[in-house]
Design a protein around this motif. Sequence first.
Motif, mmCIF file in Angstrom:
data_model
loop_
_atom_site.group_PDB
_atom_site.id
_atom_site.type_symbol
_atom_site.label_atom_id
_atom_site.label_comp_id
_atom_site.label_asym_id
_atom_site.label_seq_id
_atom_site.Cartn_x
_atom_site.Cartn_y
_atom_site.Cartn_z
ATOM 1 N N GLY A 4 0.683 -1.281 0.192
ATOM 2 C CA GLY A 4 -0.063 0.061 -0.001
ATOM 3 C C GLY A 4 0.893 1.310 -0.011
ATOM 4 O O GLY A 4 0.203 2.370 -0.025
ATOM 5 N N ARG B 91 -3.285 -3.223 -14.422
ATOM 6 C CA ARG B 91 -3.383 -1.902 -13.791
ATOM 7 C C ARG B 91 -1.997 -1.617 -13.226
ATOM 8 O O ARG B 91 -1.665 -0.934 -12.121
ATOM 9 C CB ARG B 91 -4.481 -1.478 -12.779
ATOM 10 C CG ARG B 91 -5.846 -1.749 -13.424
ATOM 11 C CD ARG B 91 -6.887 -1.381 -12.652
ATOM 12 N NE ARG B 91 -6.603 -1.522 -10.996
ATOM 13 C CZ ARG B 91 -7.476 -1.686 -10.208
ATOM 14 N NH1 ARG B 91 -8.823 -1.341 -10.621
ATOM 15 N NH2 ARG B 91 -7.151 -1.816 -8.844
ATOM 16 N N CYS C 8 1.449 -0.864 -8.961
ATOM 17 C CA CYS C 8 0.194 -1.002 -9.351
ATOM 18 C C CYS C 8 -0.547 0.231 -9.123
ATOM 19 O O CYS C 8 -0.304 1.103 -8.140
ATOM 20 C CB CYS C 8 -0.546 -2.235 -8.931
ATOM 21 S SG CYS C 8 -2.378 -2.608 -9.527
ATOM 22 N N SER D 63 -3.762 0.502 -8.208
ATOM 23 C CA SER D 63 -4.440 0.168 -6.996
ATOM 24 C C SER D 63 -3.863 0.182 -5.845
ATOM 25 O O SER D 63 -2.849 -0.790 -5.480
ATOM 26 C CB SER D 63 -5.253 -0.986 -7.037
ATOM 27 O OG SER D 63 -6.273 -1.304 -6.169
ATOM 28 N N GLN D 64 -4.226 0.905 -4.784
ATOM 29 C CA GLN D 64 -3.535 0.817 -3.335
ATOM 30 C C GLN D 64 -3.629 -0.449 -2.551
ATOM 31 O O GLN D 64 -2.867 -0.942 -1.849
ATOM 32 C CB GLN D 64 -3.941 1.762 -2.440
ATOM 33 C CG GLN D 64 -3.131 2.138 -1.284
ATOM 34 C CD GLN D 64 -3.423 3.243 -0.407
ATOM 35 O OE1 GLN D 64 -4.384 4.105 -0.748
ATOM 36 N NE2 GLN D 64 -2.812 3.689 0.609
ATOM 37 N N ASN D 65 -4.932 -1.056 -2.956
ATOM 38 C CA ASN D 65 -5.242 -2.561 -2.537
ATOM 39 C C ASN D 65 -4.991 -3.455 -3.578
ATOM 40 O O ASN D 65 -5.953 -3.568 -4.473
ATOM 41 C CB ASN D 65 -6.758 -2.468 -1.972
ATOM 42 C CG ASN D 65 -7.156 -3.958 -1.361
ATOM 43 O OD1 ASN D 65 -6.406 -4.722 -1.396
ATOM 44 N ND2 ASN D 65 -8.380 -3.783 -1.009
ATOM 45 N N TRP D 66 -4.124 -4.087 -3.539
ATOM 46 C CA TRP D 66 -3.742 -5.319 -4.650
ATOM 47 C C TRP D 66 -4.734 -6.183 -4.760
ATOM 48 O O TRP D 66 -4.845 -6.827 -5.690
ATOM 49 C CB TRP D 66 -2.286 -5.547 -4.397
ATOM 50 C CG TRP D 66 -1.206 -4.877 -4.860
ATOM 51 C CD1 TRP D 66 -1.319 -3.467 -4.597
ATOM 52 C CD2 TRP D 66 -0.107 -5.104 -5.908
ATOM 53 N NE1 TRP D 66 0.032 -2.902 -5.266
ATOM 54 C CE2 TRP D 66 0.577 -3.944 -5.996
ATOM 55 C CE3 TRP D 66 0.166 -6.311 -6.560
ATOM 56 C CZ2 TRP D 66 1.584 -3.810 -6.913
ATOM 57 C CZ3 TRP D 66 1.344 -6.044 -7.120
ATOM 58 C CH2 TRP D 66 2.115 -5.062 -7.625
ATOM 59 N N ASP D 67 -5.563 -6.598 -3.936
ATOM 60 C CA ASP D 67 -6.579 -7.381 -3.746
ATOM 61 C C ASP D 67 -7.835 -7.002 -4.754
ATOM 62 O O ASP D 67 -8.609 -7.687 -4.858
ATOM 63 C CB ASP D 67 -7.133 -7.878 -2.515
ATOM 64 C CG ASP D 67 -6.073 -8.562 -1.644
ATOM 65 O OD1 ASP D 67 -5.113 -9.022 -2.440
ATOM 66 O OD2 ASP D 67 -5.883 -8.358 -0.614
ATOM 67 N N ASP D 68 -8.150 -5.648 -5.047
ATOM 68 C CA ASP D 68 -9.171 -5.318 -5.912
ATOM 69 C C ASP D 68 -8.946 -5.736 -7.335
ATOM 70 O O ASP D 68 -9.873 -5.435 -8.152
ATOM 71 C CB ASP D 68 -8.984 -3.820 -5.803
ATOM 72 C CG ASP D 68 -9.379 -3.038 -4.634
ATOM 73 O OD1 ASP D 68 -9.904 -3.670 -3.643
ATOM 74 O OD2 ASP D 68 -9.243 -1.918 -4.443
ATOM 75 N N GLY D 69 -8.185 -6.422 -7.870
ATOM 76 C CA GLY D 69 -7.950 -6.905 -9.080
ATOM 77 C C GLY D 69 -7.218 -6.088 -9.855
ATOM 78 O O GLY D 69 -7.125 -4.766 -9.903
ATOM 79 N N CYS E 198 -3.897 -6.179 -10.410
ATOM 80 C CA CYS E 198 -2.393 -6.059 -9.918
ATOM 81 C C CYS E 198 -1.912 -7.527 -9.951
ATOM 82 O O CYS E 198 -2.515 -8.612 -9.579
ATOM 83 C CB CYS E 198 -2.288 -5.533 -8.528
ATOM 84 S SG CYS E 198 -2.946 -3.818 -8.299
ATOM 85 N N LYS F 290 0.163 -10.271 -9.152
ATOM 86 C CA LYS F 290 1.027 -11.011 -7.876
ATOM 87 C C LYS F 290 2.105 -11.792 -8.249
ATOM 88 O O LYS F 290 2.774 -12.505 -7.432
ATOM 89 C CB LYS F 290 -0.209 -11.663 -7.137
ATOM 90 C CG LYS F 290 -1.232 -10.536 -6.867
ATOM 91 C CD LYS F 290 -2.147 -11.215 -6.080
ATOM 92 C CE LYS F 290 -3.445 -9.960 -5.512
ATOM 93 N NZ LYS F 290 -4.375 -10.619 -4.753
#
Length: 125
Positions: A34, A52, A106, A108-114, A116, A118
């Motif tokens: 994050g 992203r 990425c 998105s700050q929250n990589w679990d949002d899709g 990004c 991994k």
Amino acid sequence: MKRPNAEPPYLYLPIILSILLAPPAFSECYYPNGTIETNPAYQQCPDFNGTRMCCATNRSNPFGGADTNGWTANKCLPNGLCLDGFTTINTHGEKVQVQQYWRDTCTSQNWDDGGCLKACAGSVC
């Protein structure tokens, strides 16, 4: 017939120039924990199939440049990885091209949002 109160076209020149010369908009880039990347070298890559990702595409040393000139600009790949390429001198004194694949940041700050990637969690793939 004369147009009433028509402004001379040159009066619009500053407005047109400010639009054309404005810096491009970019997204912020984040690491998996994050943390935001504040280095302006990191820019959002094109959206390839919903990714992203960001890569260090905004460096002054171009892709394939000499490592003695500092870090080189990355290329964004369709799979979400960043490709870094540079020229160096090997232990035999020969000039060689080196390429490395990276997974950087990425949008998105929250990589679990899709969106990004991994893969390659240890940075170098």
